[in-house]
Design an enzyme around this catalytic site. Structure first.
Site, short mmCIF file in Angstrom:
data_model
loop_
_atom_site.label_atom_id
_atom_site.label_comp_id
_atom_site.label_asym_id
_atom_site.label_seq_id
_atom_site.Cartn_x
_atom_site.Cartn_y
_atom_site.Cartn_z
N LYS A 19 0.90 -0.91 0.29
CA LYS A 19 0.09 0.10 0.13
C LYS A 19 0.72 1.37 0.21
O LYS A 19 2.05 1.07 0.52
CB LYS A 19 -1.22 0.44 1.20
CG LYS A 19 -1.87 1.39 1.36
CD LYS A 19 -2.89 0.98 2.39
CE LYS A 19 -4.02 2.20 2.83
NZ LYS A 19 -5.04 2.12 3.68
N SER A 61 -10.08 2.09 2.40
CA SER A 61 -8.75 2.71 1.83
C SER A 61 -8.30 1.93 0.59
O SER A 61 -7.39 2.54 0.17
CB SER A 61 -8.51 3.65 1.89
OG SER A 61 -7.41 2.94 3.39
N SER A 100 -10.66 -0.25 6.92
CA SER A 100 -9.74 -0.41 5.32
C SER A 100 -8.86 -1.53 4.92
O SER A 100 -8.84 -1.70 3.95
CB SER A 100 -8.50 1.12 5.48
OG SER A 100 -9.39 2.06 5.07
#
Ligand code: GLN
Length: 474
Positions: free
Chosen positions: A72, A150, A174
């Site tokens: 990420k 997210s 997330s």
């Protein structure tokens, strides 16, 4: 060639059935083929091949040697830029490696790239990214779906077979919600299990790193690779990290599973209630005891989260002022103007909204009414779980109130978007571990997720229960 199991691929690499280079080339090919999904913010084939070359010369035994992982783009990485999906960090090249990514590199992982996310991890659809939306790989022709957020890029990368595992962060859901939307496994461990060192901060009392994989076994392997004490994060827990993979056991006989009545909420689609019931039945059949429990303050979790998270965000994001790193506006005649223009141009709409809310709830006059009160309610929510865990070992709920929704559907209505987190934020506020595993499909054949919550630092039982469900579902 199609690899889906990280565990089996490690074995194939060890037996020399496949070389690190062949494996990487396979994933490079997949990534290129799926480039329209906009899963990666940073992908550089040559950098992958450089890592392969170094690893192939390395004769030492490493646990993940050659396994391709996606990271990420909130984790600082030395060899790849780190943007947090924000214009303000568009050209940021960290001079250090985050704790989590360093641990993975030490294990011999290969980073295939940095994945897309909501700007500074604020969102539930990966649609607030400065670099554009990520498309859920499970989308059917003509209707692009959101991957959740997210960490939508990481969940999508695993689902689209662009890596064998990925890192994510979870502040209010997330990891779990995108895992559910993309039909993969995602675990957010106990707050403090993985160091936050080198992760761009959103809400520091909630942020926690975790992983995405195709199955529970793989998640246990990856989580034990990134967990551990780190004195550079004062909230990092100094505990012995169990060998989750070795201790995996799908036997749930005698375990008590709590079913919180407050998670039955109006408007939840019938299919979600149905798969929740099915999961409960499966666990009962596998020998667990089912117990109805109550978490009475659950209804305050969302408003509490949406005060505390923006409050912390407004403080954490104060550092992006154009002075030390990141973007600086060129239109500056004074110091004030530099701050204003840099932040005004560098941050997107959702991030600005959070900074405004956060500044408001922390301001003199409103602090007691909002922030302080939210902290008190947070304690009540955590106490609910402490009480519940006197009666049960684990708690099972749906992960999200819907399956993957069409892209842009909720973008203009922040409240609607915030409702996505209704089942995930309570455990975040209490710092508890939670996993989402794919379980069942909706009427459009899209995956749904079941969330399993455990006691603090009881990731082992969370994994074991996930395995029990997974085995019965396969
Ligand atoms: N969707 C939640 C939010 O927007 C959670 C985000 C996260 O966990 N990083 O704040």
């Amino acid at each position: 060639m199609m690899f889906k199991s990280l565990k089996n691929t490690i074995q194939s690499l060890e037996k020399n059935e496949i070389s690190i280079k062949e494996l990487s080339q396979e994933y490079i090919k997949n990534i290129k083929e799926k480039s329209t999904l906009n899963i990666f913010i940073h992908f550089d084939e040559q950098k992958i091949l450089n890592q392969v070359e170094i690893l192939e010369k390395d004769k030492s035994k490493k646990k993940l040697k050659g396994i391709p992982l996606a990271i990420k783009d909130l984790f600082c990485t030395k060899d790849m830029p780190t943007t947090a999906a924000s214009k303000i960090l568009e050209n940021f090249k960290p001079s250090y490696e985050s704790f989590v990514t360093q641990k993975l590199l030490d294990c011999g992982a290969i980073f295939v790239g940095k994945t897309n996310l909501d700007e500074f991890a604020m969102g539930s659809a990966t649609d607030t990214s400065y670099f554009g939306n990520t498309i859920n790989p499970l989308s059917k022709d003509g209707e692009p779906l959101a991957p959740g957020g997210s960490s939508g890029g990481s969940a999508a990368a695993v689902a689209a077979n662009l890596c064998l595992g990925a890192t994510g962060t979870d502040t209010g859901g997330s990891i779990r919600q995108p895992a559910s939307f993309c039909g993969v496994v995602g675990i957010k461990p106990t707050y403090g299990l993985c160091s936050r060192w080198g992760i761009a901060a959103f809400a520091s009392s909630l942020d926690q790193a975790g992983v995405f994989t195709n199955n529970t076994e793989d998640a246990s392997i990856l989580l034990e690779s990134i967990a551990g004490f780190d004195e550079r994060d004062s909230t990092s827990a100094n505990i012995e990290i169990p060998n989750y993979f070795k201790n995996l056991n799908h036997d749930v006989v005698g375990k008590t599973i709590g079913i919180p009545k407050e998670y039955t909420i109006d408007g939840t689609p019938e299919e979600i209630s149905r798969i929740w019931e099915e999961a409960i039945k499966v666990l009962e059949k596998n020998g667990a005891k089912i117990k109805n429990i109550s978490l009475p303050h659950t209804k305050y979790a969302l408003p509490t989260y949406y005060i505390i998270a923006p409050a912390e965000a407004s403080s954490n994001l104060a550092r992006y002022d154009g002075v030390k790193y990141g973007y600086r506006s060129s239109e500056i005649d004074s110091l004030d103007e530099m701050y204003e223009n840099t932040r005004g141009q560098g941050f997107g709409k959702e991030v600005k909204r959070r900074i405004l809310i956060g500044t408001y709830v922390l301001s003199a006059g409103y602090y007691d009414a909002y922030y302080l009160k939210a902290q008190k309610v947070r304690k009540l929510i955590a106490n609910d779980f402490n009480e519940a865990f006197k009666e049960c070992d684990l708690i099972v709920t749906p992960t999200a109130p819907s399956s993957a929704f069409p892209l842009n559907q909720e973008q203009d209505d922040p409240i609607k978007m915030y409702l996505n987190d209704v089942f995930t934020v309570p455990a975040s506020l209490a710092g508890l571990p939670g996993i989402s595993i794919p379980f069942g499909k909706d009427k459009n054949n899209l995956p749904l997720g079941i969330q399993i919550l455990g006691k603090h630092f009881d990731e082992q039982q969370v994994f074991n229960t996930a395995l029990s469900l997974e085995k019965s579902y396969e």
